[in-house]
Design a protein around this motif. Structure first.
Motif, PDB file in Angstrom:
ATOM      1  N   ALA A   1     -10.993  -1.935   4.114  1.00 22.94           N
ATOM      2  CA  ALA A   1     -10.815  -0.911   3.082  1.00 22.94           C
ATOM      3  C   ALA A   1     -12.176  -0.311   2.743  1.00 22.94           C
ATOM      4  O   ALA A   1     -13.191  -1.008   2.740  1.00 22.94           O
TER       5      ALA A   1
ATOM      6  N   ALA B   1       0.833  -1.202   0.000  1.00 23.64           N
ATOM      7  CA  ALA B   1       0.000   0.000   0.000  1.00 23.64           C
ATOM      8  C   ALA B   1       0.872   1.259   0.000  1.00 23.64           C
ATOM      9  O   ALA B   1       2.030   1.215   0.411  1.00 23.64           O
ATOM     10  N   PRO B   2       0.338   2.385  -0.475  1.00 22.75           N
ATOM     11  CA  PRO B   2       1.134   3.611  -0.539  1.00 22.75           C
ATOM     12  C   PRO B   2       1.740   3.960   0.819  1.00 22.75           C
ATOM     13  O   PRO B   2       1.040   3.985   1.826  1.00 22.75           O
TER      14      PRO B   2
ATOM     15  N   ASN C   1      -2.016   9.206   2.640  1.00 24.26           N
ATOM     16  CA  ASN C   1      -3.306   8.581   2.915  1.00 24.26           C
ATOM     17  C   ASN C   1      -3.986   8.227   1.594  1.00 24.26           C
ATOM     18  O   ASN C   1      -4.204   9.117   0.761  1.00 24.26           O
ATOM     19  N   PRO C   2      -4.324   6.941   1.360  1.00 18.11           N
ATOM     20  CA  PRO C   2      -4.996   6.577   0.095  1.00 18.11           C
ATOM     21  C   PRO C   2      -6.257   7.392  -0.178  1.00 18.11           C
ATOM     22  O   PRO C   2      -6.605   7.614  -1.333  1.00 18.11           O
TER      23      PRO C   2
ATOM     24  N   ILE D   1      -5.693  -0.570  -4.215  1.00 17.44           N
ATOM     25  CA  ILE D   1      -4.593   0.229  -3.691  1.00 17.44           C
ATOM     26  C   ILE D   1      -4.361  -0.068  -2.211  1.00 17.44           C
ATOM     27  O   ILE D   1      -3.226  -0.270  -1.770  1.00 17.44           O
ATOM     28  N   VAL D   2      -5.433  -0.102  -1.419  1.00 20.53           N
ATOM     29  CA  VAL D   2      -5.290  -0.391   0.008  1.00 20.53           C
ATOM     30  C   VAL D   2      -4.698  -1.782   0.213  1.00 20.53           C
ATOM     31  O   VAL D   2      -3.909  -2.020   1.130  1.00 20.53           O
TER      32      VAL D   2
ATOM     33  N   LEU E   1      -6.255  10.260  -2.664  1.00 20.18           N
ATOM     34  CA  LEU E   1      -6.250   9.987  -4.104  1.00 20.18           C
ATOM     35  C   LEU E   1      -7.623  10.175  -4.731  1.00 20.18           C
ATOM     36  O   LEU E   1      -7.744  10.322  -5.947  1.00 20.18           O
TER      37      LEU E   1
ATOM     38  N   TYR F   1      -9.865   1.631  -5.474  1.00 20.01           N
ATOM     39  CA  TYR F   1      -9.401   2.032  -4.145  1.00 20.01           C
ATOM     40  C   TYR F   1      -9.065   0.802  -3.304  1.00 20.01           C
ATOM     41  O   TYR F   1      -8.042   0.769  -2.606  1.00 20.01           O
TER      42      TYR F   1
END
Length: 304
Positions: A61, A7-8, A12-13, A163-164, A16, A160
């Motif tokens: 998520a 995860a990034p 904070n995702p 990504i998480v 985005l 999303y």
């Protein structure tokens, strides 16, 4: 700590998300209650609390979507865990992970919309995390990606979740990258070189061009024409290993990326692991996904 190693790491995702996403939440609520709220009439609007319970294990998520559903209904959410955490483990099959407060009719008005969104998004994050862990265990060091085979109207939520879960979401839409598939090539006369030239002319330097290839020979033509990414589509595992090695040795590493896709699932994806593959993409991350089970339970009066 979050278990999603991919995860990034630098933000904070939720940051985005596009400016338009909150309108989607309003549309979901309108779809679920297009006319009178008969159940809401029964319970009224006295203050109440409800507990969000994780009833099966998975990666949490979709927190922004859950929060926004209740925000639009005048409610608040207090989280006891963080997005990306593993919830609902075997030791705590009904883990209390958040508390929602507000008028009781509003809690029930948002219940199903919020739970459905959270369950779907968390299921995708869980599958992403699981598949990525499987590939890492098999020695794969590069990118695992989803695909554009998402649910119309629900793409932002599904991307999303990827990504998480630590997975690359792949292109967001037809404007994000030019992917020339077999139909594009056939529709413009069958010439990969001509199709790539047209795509480059339209997209300029900022838009990457990917070409779906059915053979190593087609990949050679695409690379020579200037493709940024070549997709080895529906190759066998041994075919991928041979073609990717040959292409990198022939054209040089760093000039282009090799993506492998087509029918990849947990049952066979490890067979495609090799050093020369830059991206493994699979729609099973978001199409064949078991939801994480959540429930929202209103606390009876006198027990709050």
């Amino acid at each position: 700590m979050p278990i999603t190693e991919g995860a990034p790491a630098h933000g904070n995702p939720a940051h985005l998300l596009p400016a338009s996403w909150k309108r989607s939440v309003g549309a979901w609520l309108e779809e679920d209650t297009p006319s009178f709220d008969y159940g809401g009439f029964v319970v009224g609007d006295s203050p109440a609390e409800a507990r969000l319970l994780a009833k099966s294990s998975g990666v949490l998520a979709g927190v922004p979507f859950f929060d926004e559903v209740f925000s639009q209904l005048g409610c608040t959410v207090e989280w006891l865990v963080r997005e990306g955490d593993e919830v609902g483990g075997a030791r705590d099959a009904k883990q209390h992970i958040a508390t929602v407060r507000g008028p009781v009719r509003c809690l029930l008005l948002g219940e199903r919309v919020a739970l459905n969104t959270l369950a779907r998004c968390s299921g995708i994050a869980t599958k992403s995390s699981s598949l990525l862990a499987q590939l890492r265990g098999a020695g794969y060091k590069n990118t695992l990606a989803g695909t554009r085979k998402t649910t119309p109207g629900f793409r932002v939520v599904e991307k999303y979740g990827m990504i998480v879960g630590g997975c690359d979401p792949h292109r967001q839409d037809l404007s994000a990258m030019t992917m020339l598939k077999d139909n594009h090539i056939w529709a413009c006369g069958g010439s990969i070189a001509s199709a790539v030239a047209a795509a480059k002319a339209a997209g300029g330097f900022a838009v990457k061009v990917e070409v779906e290839c059915q053979s190593e020979a087609e990949a050679d033509v695409a690379i020579e024409a200037g493709a940024d990414v070549v997709m080895l589509d529906n190759f066998t595992p041994s075919g991928v290993a041979t073609a990717s090695k040959n292409l990198k040795e022939r054209w040089g590493r760093g000039k282009f990326l090799i993506e492998v896709s087509g029918g990849l699932t947990e049952a066979n994806v490890s067979e495609y692991v090799c050093d020369d593959v830059d991206v493994i993409s699979s729609s099973s991350i978001h199409q064949s996904t078991q939801h994480v089970d959540f429930s929202l339970k209103v606390i009876p009066k006198g027990q709050q």
